[in-house]
Design an enzyme around this catalytic site. Structure first.
Site, mmCIF file in Angstrom:
data_model
loop_
_atom_site.group_PDB
_atom_site.id
_atom_site.type_symbol
_atom_site.label_atom_id
_atom_site.label_comp_id
_atom_site.label_asym_id
_atom_site.label_seq_id
_atom_site.Cartn_x
_atom_site.Cartn_y
_atom_site.Cartn_z
ATOM 1 N N LYS A 1 0.729 -1.170 0.107
ATOM 2 C CA LYS A 1 0.078 0.074 -0.133
ATOM 3 C C LYS A 1 0.878 1.305 -0.123
ATOM 4 O O LYS A 1 1.992 1.195 0.245
ATOM 5 C CB LYS A 1 -1.046 -0.017 1.259
ATOM 6 C CG LYS A 1 -2.106 -1.258 1.298
ATOM 7 C CD LYS A 1 -2.848 -1.005 2.454
ATOM 8 C CE LYS A 1 -3.766 -2.203 2.409
ATOM 9 N NZ LYS A 1 -4.619 -1.979 3.519
ATOM 10 N N ASN B 1 -1.425 -0.334 7.480
ATOM 11 C CA ASN B 1 -0.995 -1.649 7.718
ATOM 12 C C ASN B 1 -0.181 -2.315 6.466
ATOM 13 O O ASN B 1 0.096 -3.202 6.400
ATOM 14 C CB ASN B 1 -2.224 -2.441 7.890
ATOM 15 C CG ASN B 1 -3.232 -2.857 7.007
ATOM 16 O OD1 ASN B 1 -3.044 -2.203 5.996
ATOM 17 N ND2 ASN B 1 -4.243 -3.226 7.226
ATOM 18 N N HIS C 1 -2.036 -5.246 1.379
ATOM 19 C CA HIS C 1 -3.277 -5.879 1.205
ATOM 20 C C HIS C 1 -3.117 -7.287 0.654
ATOM 21 O O HIS C 1 -2.291 -7.681 -0.239
ATOM 22 C CB HIS C 1 -4.231 -5.255 0.166
ATOM 23 C CG HIS C 1 -5.488 -6.126 -0.114
ATOM 24 N ND1 HIS C 1 -6.568 -6.009 0.652
ATOM 25 C CD2 HIS C 1 -5.765 -6.758 -1.377
ATOM 26 C CE1 HIS C 1 -7.241 -6.888 -0.032
ATOM 27 N NE2 HIS C 1 -6.785 -7.378 -1.161
HETATM 28 P P1 CMP Z 1 -7.149 -4.672 3.551
HETATM 29 O O1 CMP Z 1 -6.678 -6.057 3.837
HETATM 30 O O2 CMP Z 1 -6.439 -3.731 2.548
HETATM 31 O O3 CMP Z 1 -8.654 -4.927 3.395
HETATM 32 C C1 CMP Z 1 -9.614 -4.310 3.877
HETATM 33 C C2 CMP Z 1 -9.225 -3.359 5.010
HETATM 34 O O4 CMP Z 1 -10.057 -2.360 5.531
HETATM 35 C C3 CMP Z 1 -8.151 -3.701 5.934
HETATM 36 O O5 CMP Z 1 -6.858 -4.019 5.077
HETATM 37 C C4 CMP Z 1 -8.072 -2.385 6.820
HETATM 38 O O6 CMP Z 1 -6.937 -1.506 6.059
HETATM 39 C C5 CMP Z 1 -9.338 -1.974 6.730
HETATM 40 N N1 CMP Z 1 -10.099 -2.247 7.811
HETATM 41 C C6 CMP Z 1 -10.738 -3.392 8.163
HETATM 42 N N2 CMP Z 1 -11.381 -3.261 9.276
HETATM 43 C C7 CMP Z 1 -11.095 -2.280 9.742
HETATM 44 C C8 CMP Z 1 -11.543 -1.371 10.895
HETATM 45 N N3 CMP Z 1 -12.317 -1.872 11.827
HETATM 46 N N4 CMP Z 1 -11.234 -0.118 11.064
HETATM 47 C C9 CMP Z 1 -10.606 0.588 10.097
HETATM 48 N N5 CMP Z 1 -10.062 -0.163 8.867
HETATM 49 C C10 CMP Z 1 -10.425 -1.371 8.793
#
Ligand code: CMP
Length: 159
Positions: free
Chosen positions: A10, A123, A126
């Site tokens: 990301k 984070n 993905h």
């Molecule tokens: P990703 O794996 O990119 O796919 C969905 C994304 O939503 C996840 O990473 C997080 O970055 C985001 N996400 C999932 N749950 C939450 C949450 N409760 N609060 C904020 N962001 C979230």
């Protein structure tokens, strides 16, 4: 058993210059890169990629984050690649990711911190959540011509 899965580094991972070290983790585990590109997505594409999250309370922050800079997109191939990649990446919230995982080693932030600051959780990665998601996400990000078939030493010694 041989699967393909989509991985994105990301905007936070790209801007922190962690691309090489992140890719190294996957190569070290013997996963094979069959497709790779840099792409700066727009809001329409973000809604396609995160279709399952559109409408959730954190969606707008998530979209703002994913369109904030270019990402590195990869298709990785290997034995149970979807599950193995998720294990190497760690859980979604870096605060809870175990040391030794990519998120555990390179990040530590929490949902609470992200919420307080009205932003998406940084984070780094993905990774497709399951086999069905992997098939759909690989098709969204890559054409057949952008993926390559070749032999690696891992297919002899690791697979
Ligand atoms: P990703 O794996 O990119 O796919 C969905 C994304 O939503 C996840 O990473 C997080 O970055 C985001 N996400 C999932 N749950 C939450 C949450 N409760 N609060 C904020 N962001 C979230």
């Amino acid at each position: 058993m041989i699967e393909r899965t989509l991985v994105l580094v990301k905007p936070d991972g790209v801007q922190r210059a962690l691309v090489g070290r992140i890719i190294q983790r996957f190569e070290d585990a013997g996963l094979k890169i069959v497709g790779m590109k840099m792409k700066w997505v727009d809001a329409d594409f973000a809604k396609k990629h995160y279709a399952g999250n559109v409408g959730k309370k954190f969606y707008q922050f998530l979209e703002n984050f994913i369109i904030s800079g270019p990402v590195i997109a990869m298709v990785l191939e290997g034995v149970s690649a979807v599950e193995v990649v998720r294990k190497l990446v760690g859980v979604t919230e870096p605060k809870g990711s175990a040391p030794g995982t990519i998120r555990g080693d390179f990040a530590h932030t929490s949902y609470d911190h992200a919420d307080e600051n009205k932003k998406s959780i940084s984070n780094l990665i993905h990774a497709s959540g399951n086999k069905e998601e992997a098939i759909a996400e690989v098709m969204l990000w890559f054409t057949e011509k952008e993926m390559h078939t070749y032999r690696t030493v891992h297919e002899v010694h690791v697979f």
